[in-house]
Design an enzyme around this catalytic site. Structure first.
Site, PDB file in Angstrom:
ATOM      1  N   TYR A  14       0.836  -1.201   0.000  1.00  0.00           N
ATOM      2  CA  TYR A  14       0.000   0.000   0.000  1.00  0.00           C
ATOM      3  C   TYR A  14       0.873   1.255   0.000  1.00  0.00           C
ATOM      4  CZ  TYR A  14      -3.517   3.271   1.964  1.00  0.00           C
ATOM      5  OH  TYR A  14      -4.357   4.323   2.213  1.00  0.00           O
ATOM      6  N   ASP A  38     -12.334   7.745   5.211  1.00  0.00           N
ATOM      7  CA  ASP A  38     -11.149   8.592   5.345  1.00  0.00           C
ATOM      8  C   ASP A  38     -11.562  10.045   5.251  1.00  0.00           C
ATOM      9  OD1 ASP A  38      -8.712   9.922   5.151  1.00  0.00           O
ATOM     10  OD2 ASP A  38      -7.827   8.446   3.819  1.00  0.00           O
ATOM     11  N   ASP A  99      -3.940   4.348   9.925  1.00  0.00           N
ATOM     12  CA  ASP A  99      -4.897   3.610   9.106  1.00  0.00           C
ATOM     13  C   ASP A  99      -5.122   2.245   9.735  1.00  0.00           C
ATOM     14  OD1 ASP A  99      -5.215   5.587   7.218  1.00  0.00           O
ATOM     15  OD2 ASP A  99      -4.372   4.445   5.557  1.00  0.00           O
TER      16      ASP A  99
END
Length: 126
Positions: A14, A38, A99
């Site tokens: 990622y 997000d 995250d």
């Protein structure tokens, strides 16, 4: 399939994909029915909204790097990182974020939540 090593590899892929500006590689990590929140607490994005979100968010280029170890549980990975995103006006937005990836049984990211708020965002000259 959801070994600690596998989940760590997905986090690494990622970050590499974002640094390369490879939104197709980012999207390949997500399940077809994935949700992206997000920042956390906003309306989740689905399907093509996810690609549009990443394309918009990183259109000015982005550099991301881990700022601490990845934390792993049975089917989730949480990771702190710093994103530096060009704003196109000689300014760089710096976001300190955590995250959380929740994985489905096939090893795809089923849900991502990004945890940050106004105190985690600064702007500096490029």
């Amino acid at each position: 399939m959801l070994t600690p090593e596998y989940m760590q590899q997905i986090v690494d892929r990622y970050l590499v994909a974002i640094n390369a500006g490879d939104m197709a590689a980012v999207m390949a990590l997500y399940a077809d029915d994935a949700l992206v929140e997000d920042p956390a607490g906003t309306e989740p994005k689905r399907g093509d909204e996810i690609l549009q979100f990443y394309t918009n968010a990183f259109s000015g280029g982005a550099k991301v790097e881990l700022t601490g170890p990845v934390r792993l549980s049975a089917k989730a990975a949480a990771f702190p990182f710093r994103a530096e995103i060009g704003k196109g006006d000689g300014q760089v937005m710096v976001v300190e974020v955590i995250d959380i990836f929740e994985f489905d049984p096939a090893g795809k990211v089923a849900r991502m939540t990004a945890h940050f708020g106004p105190t985690n965002v600064t702007v500096r000259s490029a």
